[in-house]
Scaffold this active site. Structure first.
Site, PDB file in Angstrom:
ATOM      1  N   LYS A  22       0.701  -1.312  -0.516  1.00 56.10           N
ATOM      2  CA  LYS A  22       0.146   0.063  -0.278  1.00 56.10           C
ATOM      3  C   LYS A  22       1.297   1.165   0.010  1.00 56.10           C
ATOM      4  CE  LYS A  22      -1.603   1.517   4.034  1.00 56.10           C
ATOM      5  NZ  LYS A  22      -1.436   3.219   4.809  1.00 56.10           N
ATOM      6  N   ARG A  92      -3.767   9.851   5.101  1.00 53.07           N
ATOM      7  CA  ARG A  92      -2.840  10.524   5.248  1.00 53.07           C
ATOM      8  C   ARG A  92      -2.701  11.135   4.121  1.00 53.07           C
ATOM      9  NH1 ARG A  92       0.506  14.645   8.280  1.00 53.07           N
ATOM     10  NH2 ARG A  92       2.466  13.780   7.966  1.00 53.07           N
ATOM     11  N   ARG A 121       0.836  14.092  13.394  1.00 53.74           N
ATOM     12  CA  ARG A 121       1.072  14.334  12.101  1.00 53.74           C
ATOM     13  C   ARG A 121       1.255  15.969  11.499  1.00 53.74           C
ATOM     14  NH1 ARG A 121      -0.704   8.639   9.916  1.00 53.74           N
ATOM     15  NH2 ARG A 121       1.031   8.207   8.939  1.00 53.74           N
ATOM     16  N   PRO A 122       2.101  16.329  11.879  1.00 52.96           N
ATOM     17  CA  PRO A 122       2.238  17.646  11.140  1.00 52.96           C
ATOM     18  C   PRO A 122       2.122  17.615   9.579  1.00 52.96           C
ATOM     19  CG  PRO A 122       3.680  17.700  11.933  1.00 52.96           C
ATOM     20  CD  PRO A 122       2.688  16.075  12.959  1.00 52.96           C
ATOM     21  N   ILE A 123       2.370  18.775   8.378  1.00 54.01           N
ATOM     22  CA  ILE A 123       2.850  18.480   7.234  1.00 54.01           C
ATOM     23  C   ILE A 123       3.789  19.419   7.530  1.00 54.01           C
ATOM     24  CG2 ILE A 123       0.924  17.596   6.317  1.00 54.01           C
ATOM     25  CD1 ILE A 123       0.065  19.836   5.191  1.00 54.01           C
ATOM     26  N   ASP A 124       4.736  20.133   7.818  1.00 54.87           N
ATOM     27  CA  ASP A 124       5.296  21.062   7.604  1.00 54.87           C
ATOM     28  C   ASP A 124       7.145  21.249   7.506  1.00 54.87           C
ATOM     29  OD1 ASP A 124       6.051  19.853  10.395  1.00 54.87           O
ATOM     30  OD2 ASP A 124       7.244  20.745  11.145  1.00 54.87           O
ATOM     31  N   LEU A 125       7.022  19.478   7.918  1.00 49.55           N
ATOM     32  CA  LEU A 125       8.173  19.673   6.474  1.00 49.55           C
ATOM     33  C   LEU A 125       8.259  19.286   5.152  1.00 49.55           C
ATOM     34  CD1 LEU A 125      10.056  16.559   9.265  1.00 49.55           C
ATOM     35  CD2 LEU A 125      10.656  18.615   8.685  1.00 49.55           C
TER      36      LEU A 125
HETATM   37  C1  UD1 Z   1       4.737   7.153   6.158  1.00 53.64           C
HETATM   38  C2  UD1 Z   1       3.769   5.231   6.078  1.00 53.64           C
HETATM   39  C3  UD1 Z   1       3.449   4.794   7.491  1.00 53.64           C
HETATM   40  C4  UD1 Z   1       4.178   4.845   8.764  1.00 53.64           C
HETATM   41  C5  UD1 Z   1       5.105   6.172   7.985  1.00 53.64           C
HETATM   42  C6  UD1 Z   1       6.345   6.654   9.467  1.00 53.64           C
HETATM   43  C7  UD1 Z   1       1.962   6.223   4.137  1.00 53.64           C
HETATM   44  C8  UD1 Z   1       1.143   6.010   3.018  1.00 53.64           C
HETATM   45  N1  UD1 Z   1       2.123   5.695   5.805  1.00 53.64           N
HETATM   46  O1  UD1 Z   1       3.564   7.558   6.817  1.00 53.64           O
HETATM   47  O2  UD1 Z   1       2.779   3.950   6.971  1.00 53.64           O
HETATM   48  O3  UD1 Z   1       4.057   4.977  10.058  1.00 53.64           O
HETATM   49  O4  UD1 Z   1       5.413   6.560   7.200  1.00 53.64           O
HETATM   50  O5  UD1 Z   1       7.019   4.741   8.245  1.00 53.64           O
HETATM   51  O6  UD1 Z   1       3.197   5.921   3.370  1.00 53.64           O
HETATM   52  N2  UD1 Z   1       6.037  14.644  10.909  1.00 53.64           N
HETATM   53  C9  UD1 Z   1       6.627  15.670  10.765  1.00 53.64           C
HETATM   54  N3  UD1 Z   1       6.213  16.631  10.199  1.00 53.64           N
HETATM   55  C10 UD1 Z   1       5.995  16.639   8.616  1.00 53.64           C
HETATM   56  C11 UD1 Z   1       5.901  14.878   8.693  1.00 53.64           C
HETATM   57  C12 UD1 Z   1       6.135  14.440   9.865  1.00 53.64           C
HETATM   58  O7  UD1 Z   1       7.267  15.818  11.833  1.00 53.64           O
HETATM   59  O8  UD1 Z   1       6.051  17.395   7.633  1.00 53.64           O
HETATM   60  C13 UD1 Z   1       6.831  14.071  11.672  1.00 53.64           C
HETATM   61  C14 UD1 Z   1       5.423  12.773  12.084  1.00 53.64           C
HETATM   62  O9  UD1 Z   1       4.164  13.417  12.582  1.00 53.64           O
HETATM   63  C15 UD1 Z   1       6.063  11.414  12.470  1.00 53.64           C
HETATM   64  C16 UD1 Z   1       6.979  11.178  12.089  1.00 53.64           C
HETATM   65  O10 UD1 Z   1       7.017  12.715  11.192  1.00 53.64           O
HETATM   66  O11 UD1 Z   1       5.875  11.687  14.368  1.00 53.64           O
HETATM   67  C17 UD1 Z   1       7.184  10.309  10.516  1.00 53.64           C
HETATM   68  O12 UD1 Z   1       6.054  10.912   9.808  1.00 53.64           O
HETATM   69  P1  UD1 Z   1       6.208  10.191   8.517  1.00 53.64           P
HETATM   70  O13 UD1 Z   1       7.975   9.459   8.030  1.00 53.64           O
HETATM   71  O14 UD1 Z   1       6.372  11.711   7.783  1.00 53.64           O
HETATM   72  O15 UD1 Z   1       5.212   9.326   8.481  1.00 53.64           O
HETATM   73  P2  UD1 Z   1       4.033   8.927   7.288  1.00 53.64           P
HETATM   74  O16 UD1 Z   1       4.582   9.823   5.469  1.00 53.64           O
HETATM   75  O17 UD1 Z   1       2.639  10.005   7.056  1.00 53.64           O
END
Ligand code: UD1
Length: 415
Positions: A22, A92, A121-125
């Protein structure tokens, strides 16, 4: 509302084939926004997350159709940059449309992305990287709006190796003017799978599987065909289920190379795991408690933390499980306690004391992987377990009950 009804399982035996991942398919689908030509994704799993992504893409004017087991997508008639369907809030991965829409159309509007309720789960990055490439953002009426007059290459440092942010920036950078360097990129194998597809479409990306990725933007990308990697999380879930029941199962198509930490922890706990060309074979026995910390790849995957916890509930002795990736990913704990588990939580750490037996109960899947944990617990619990809210489970497992039934588990899906 559909539910799983199950009884204690005999040791699982036999073999089953692992689906395609997925988490690889969703970013691949987002690639359709980047080209006028046709994209074919073979063996795309029939999951609600995949259907939701298809709905979002159709709303943007992308043609998405099933072709046998695969998906055909074509972005020739991409007409608007607004993905406002409710589907965006359920999932997400909808945020992965931001980068490609900005690259192709110069505008994007997206409902705030949802998915499992496992942390803030922010999207700041994502935003930080796209801003560095020249995009501007605002938040209005629950939507993120972005605009750019032609994205340009930039140097981006990710403070955390976010999987989604790395993918979003790769998708955007593929069509940006000039060179983008992503430092601190995620090294998860699904990211490498996306890079392989983008390269087939004509993108110039160096650093496959590394934490520094360099993308030289090209003016246009073309169509391509790909087969996504096997789902390492589904494979890991089934490995854990087989081990927890003391079974003997061959998982066809499972790749040991992507499951190193899980295999190591299972072996440490007393199970035997062997890999050969057909896949992975696991043989369970009496299990001992082990300590586990979730980490970015190649560490133990956060997506298998909940099923691992369910296994440890009946392992001999005490286990310490630490969740480093998401701040609120112990939603399975109250449900497992209803089944007789002994778990104490302090912040990001859970202490699990192995108990003689779990007992069937009525529980609810609070999120995708917590749901999988309850299924594993139900396999090992005395009596009947009824799991509600299985829609969460079906976002990420094609037919978990069917796969387990084929291995001998008494589990049924009731609509
Ligand atoms: C992806 C996977 C999910 C998996 C996760 C970690 C998909 C569709 N989903 O989720 O199944 O659990 O990787 O392996 O591929 N974060 C920030 N700012 C951001 C982005 C992320 O602080 O802009 C934090 C998140 O809150 C979290 C951590 O980084 O604590 C990991 O998130 P991320 O690696 O981005 O996970 P996803 O891509 O959402």
């Amino acid at each position: 509302m559909a539910e799983f009804v199950m009884e204690k399982s005999p040791p699982l035996r036999g073999e089953t084939r692992v689906q395609r991942a997925k988490n690889a398919v969703l970013p691949m689908m987002a690639c359709a926004v980047l080209t006028d030509e046709e994209l074919e994704i073979a063996e795309a799993p029939r999951l609600t997350d995949v259907e939701d992504m298809a709905t979002l893409l159709r709303g943007l004017g992308v043609r998405v159709e099933r072709a046998g087991n695969g998906l055909r997508l074509c972005g020739a008639d991409l007409k608007n940059g607004a993905a406002e369907d409710d589907a965006a809030e359920r999932m997400r991965a909808s945020v992965l449309l931001l980068g490609p829409l900005l690259a192709r159309l110069g505008r994007a509007r997206l409902r705030f992305p949802g998915g499992c309720a496992i942390g803030s789960r922010p999207i700041d990055l994502h935003i930080k990287g796209l801003r560095a490439m020249g995009a501007r953002f605002s938040v209005r009426e629950g939507c993120v709006e972005g605009a750019a007059e032609g994205l340009r290459g930039a140097s981006v440092y990710l403070d955390f190796p976010s999987v989604g942010a790395t993918e979003n920036l790769l998708l955007a950078a593929a069509l940006a003017r000039g060179t983008t360097v992503i430092e601190g990129a995620a090294k998860e194998p699904e990211v490498a799978d996306l890079v392989r597809l983008l390269r087939r479409m004509g993108a110039k990306i160096a650093g496959l599987g590394q934490s520094r990725l360099t993308v030289e933007g090209v003016p246009a990308l073309h169509g391509a065909r790909c087969t996504p990697m096997p789902d390492r999380i589904e494979a890991g879930t089934l490995l854990l289920c087989a081990a927890a029941t003391g079974g003997d199962v061959l998982l066809r198509g499972a790749q040991a190379a992507t499951l190193g930490a899980v295999i190591a922890k299972l072996q440490e706990s007393g199970a035997q795991v062997h890999s050969d060309r057909a896949g992975l074979r696991v043989r369970g026995g009496p299990l001992r408690g082990v300590d586990v910390e979730t980490l970015v790849y190649p560490g133990f995957p956060t997506d298998l933390q909940a099923p691992m916890m369910a296994l440890l509930c009946r392992a001999e002795g005490t286990s310490i499980l630490t969740e480093h990736i998401f701040e609120n990913r112990f939603l399975q704990v109250p449900q497992l306690r209803r089944m007789g588990a002994s778990i104490a939580v302090r912040g990001r750490t859970a202490v699990i004391r192995g108990v003689e037996a779990l007992h069937g109960a009525r529980v609810a899947a609070t999120d995708l992987r917590a749901g999988a944990a309850l299924v594993l617990a139900g396999l090992t619990a005395e009596g009947r377990t009824v799991i509600g809210d299985i829609a969460h489970i079906e976002r990420g497992y094609v037919d978990l009950a069917g796969a387990l039934r084929s291995l001998g588990a008494p589990i049924e899906r009731r609509a």
